[in-house]
Design a protein around this motif. Sequence first.
Motif, PDB file in Angstrom:
ATOM      1  N   SER A   1      92.365  13.688 -17.789  1.00 25.82           N
ATOM      2  CA  SER A   1      93.444  13.168 -16.956  1.00 25.82           C
ATOM      3  C   SER A   1      92.967  13.321 -15.513  1.00 25.82           C
ATOM      4  O   SER A   1      93.327  14.261 -14.818  1.00 25.82           O
TER       5      SER A   1
ATOM      6  N   SER B   1      93.548  11.987 -12.714  1.00 27.91           N
ATOM      7  CA  SER B   1      94.467  12.040 -11.574  1.00 27.91           C
ATOM      8  C   SER B   1      95.055  13.433 -11.372  1.00 27.91           C
ATOM      9  O   SER B   1      95.367  13.827 -10.248  1.00 27.91           O
ATOM     10  N   ASP B   2      95.210  14.196 -12.438  1.00 32.90           N
ATOM     11  CA  ASP B   2      95.789  15.529 -12.317  1.00 32.90           C
ATOM     12  C   ASP B   2      94.935  16.449 -11.455  1.00 32.90           C
ATOM     13  O   ASP B   2      95.443  17.374 -10.828  1.00 32.90           O
ATOM     14  N   ASN B   3      93.624  16.214 -11.436  1.00 30.06           N
ATOM     15  CA  ASN B   3      92.721  17.065 -10.672  1.00 30.06           C
ATOM     16  C   ASN B   3      92.719  16.718  -9.188  1.00 30.06           C
ATOM     17  O   ASN B   3      92.126  17.420  -8.390  1.00 30.06           O
ATOM     18  N   TYR B   4      93.414  15.622  -8.836  1.00 28.91           N
ATOM     19  CA  TYR B   4      93.402  15.170  -7.446  1.00 28.91           C
ATOM     20  C   TYR B   4      94.809  15.088  -6.851  1.00 28.91           C
ATOM     21  O   TYR B   4      95.009  14.475  -5.811  1.00 28.91           O
ATOM     22  N   LYS B   5      95.791  15.691  -7.525  1.00 26.67           N
ATOM     23  CA  LYS B   5      97.150  15.664  -6.982  1.00 26.67           C
ATOM     24  C   LYS B   5      97.257  16.479  -5.703  1.00 26.67           C
ATOM     25  O   LYS B   5      98.048  16.183  -4.816  1.00 26.67           O
ATOM     26  N   THR B   6      96.471  17.548  -5.614  1.00 22.51           N
ATOM     27  CA  THR B   6      96.405  18.348  -4.392  1.00 22.51           C
ATOM     28  C   THR B   6      94.959  18.355  -3.900  1.00 22.51           C
ATOM     29  O   THR B   6      94.044  17.934  -4.606  1.00 22.51           O
ATOM     30  N   THR B   7      94.760  18.865  -2.701  1.00 26.58           N
ATOM     31  CA  THR B   7      93.415  18.876  -2.125  1.00 26.58           C
ATOM     32  C   THR B   7      92.635  20.141  -2.494  1.00 26.58           C
ATOM     33  O   THR B   7      91.452  20.249  -2.188  1.00 26.58           O
TER      34      THR B   7
ATOM     35  N   LYS C   1      94.815   7.380  -3.992  1.00 23.46           N
ATOM     36  CA  LYS C   1      95.912   7.409  -4.956  1.00 23.46           C
ATOM     37  C   LYS C   1      96.775   8.650  -4.793  1.00 23.46           C
ATOM     38  O   LYS C   1      97.973   8.639  -5.079  1.00 23.46           O
ATOM     39  N   SER C   2      96.180   9.719  -4.288  1.00 21.23           N
ATOM     40  CA  SER C   2      96.897  10.970  -4.096  1.00 21.23           C
ATOM     41  C   SER C   2      97.504  11.039  -2.694  1.00 21.23           C
ATOM     42  O   SER C   2      96.769  11.040  -1.699  1.00 21.23           O
TER      43      SER C   2
ATOM     44  N   SER D   1      96.052   3.203  -5.376  1.00 23.87           N
ATOM     45  CA  SER D   1      94.750   3.221  -6.039  1.00 23.87           C
ATOM     46  C   SER D   1      93.921   2.018  -5.611  1.00 23.87           C
ATOM     47  O   SER D   1      94.435   1.065  -5.006  1.00 23.87           O
TER      48      SER D   1
END
Length: 282
Positions: free
Chosen positions: A6, A8-14, A79-80, A104
Motif C-alpha cells: 500500500s 500511499s500509506d508510506n507517504y501520508k506523512t513526511t 498525492k500526499s 496524483s
Amino acid sequence: MTIDHSWSDNYKTTEFLNVRLDLVRQCVVSGDAFGLEYLDREDMDGKTVLNVGCGTGIHDQEFLTRTGARPKRYVLTDKSPAMVDEAVERVRPCLASVERHAISVDELSAQKVGRFDLIVCMHVLYHAPNPAQSIRSLARLLADGGRLLVTTVSHDNNRELLTLHNTTLRERFGLEGSPPTCWRFDTANAMDVMGGAFHEVACHYKAADLRLPTVVDAMAYYRSLVYFKDALECGVSGELLAKQIEDDVADVVARRGYFSCNKNSVTLIASKPRASHLSSSG
C-alpha cells in the motif's frame, strides 16, 4: 499469504521519507550526478516549472539555493497533502510565489494546470499503475520545446535488505513478501517506456551504494520502508520481525563494517519538439 504494498500509506506523512533522505545524504557513496544536478539556472530562470510528486521539496530547495534560479511560475504537486505542504514551506524562502496541488500524477491533466517549460518527476513513476500512460499525460502538459526530467531506481533497489526481509517473512511467518521485480518503471525498462512518448531521450545512469555504518542507521532505514509497514498490516509482530532483521544486520555490519543498500538510479531527460520543427519534419 503474499504481502501487497500500500504505497500511499508510506507517504501520508513526511516522517519516513525524511528518515530515508537524511540517511541517503549522510551515507550514500557516489561520484555521479543525479536528477536536478543535470540542470542549471537557465533551465528554470524565467520558466514555467512543474514538479510532480515533489515529496518534501528538498530537491527543489537545494536546486533553487544552489543556482539562484527564479522561475516565472513554480507548481508543486504530490498525492500526499503533508508532503506538498512541507515542500511549499521549504521553497517559499526562495520564491515569491509557489502554487500547490495535492493530487496524483494521473489526476494532473484533468486539473487544467496549464503547460510548462520544464516538468520534473523524480522517483514517482514506479508507484503509478501505468507509467507509460502517466508519461504520455506529462508529455501533453509540456509547452513546445519543453523538457521532462524523470528519475527512477534500479530493479535491484535495496536488494540485500529486501532479501533479509523476505527470507525472515517466509521462514518465520509463512509469508511470501515482495519480489524485487515489483517495480513497474526502473532502470531496466525506463528508456523503452519513455521512448513510447518521445523521439529522443537522454539517459544518465548513476551508480550509488548506501553504506549504513551502524546497526541503528540500518534499522532506522529499514523501519522507514513500505515493506516493514506492509508486514505489520498483515499481523506480523513488528518487534519479532525487527529483532530478527536486526540480528542479521548486526552480523553484516560486524563482518563488513557497514550495511549496504543498492541505490543505483537513472535520470532521463526528454524534449517536446517545437510545433515549427514538427511541421517542417512532416
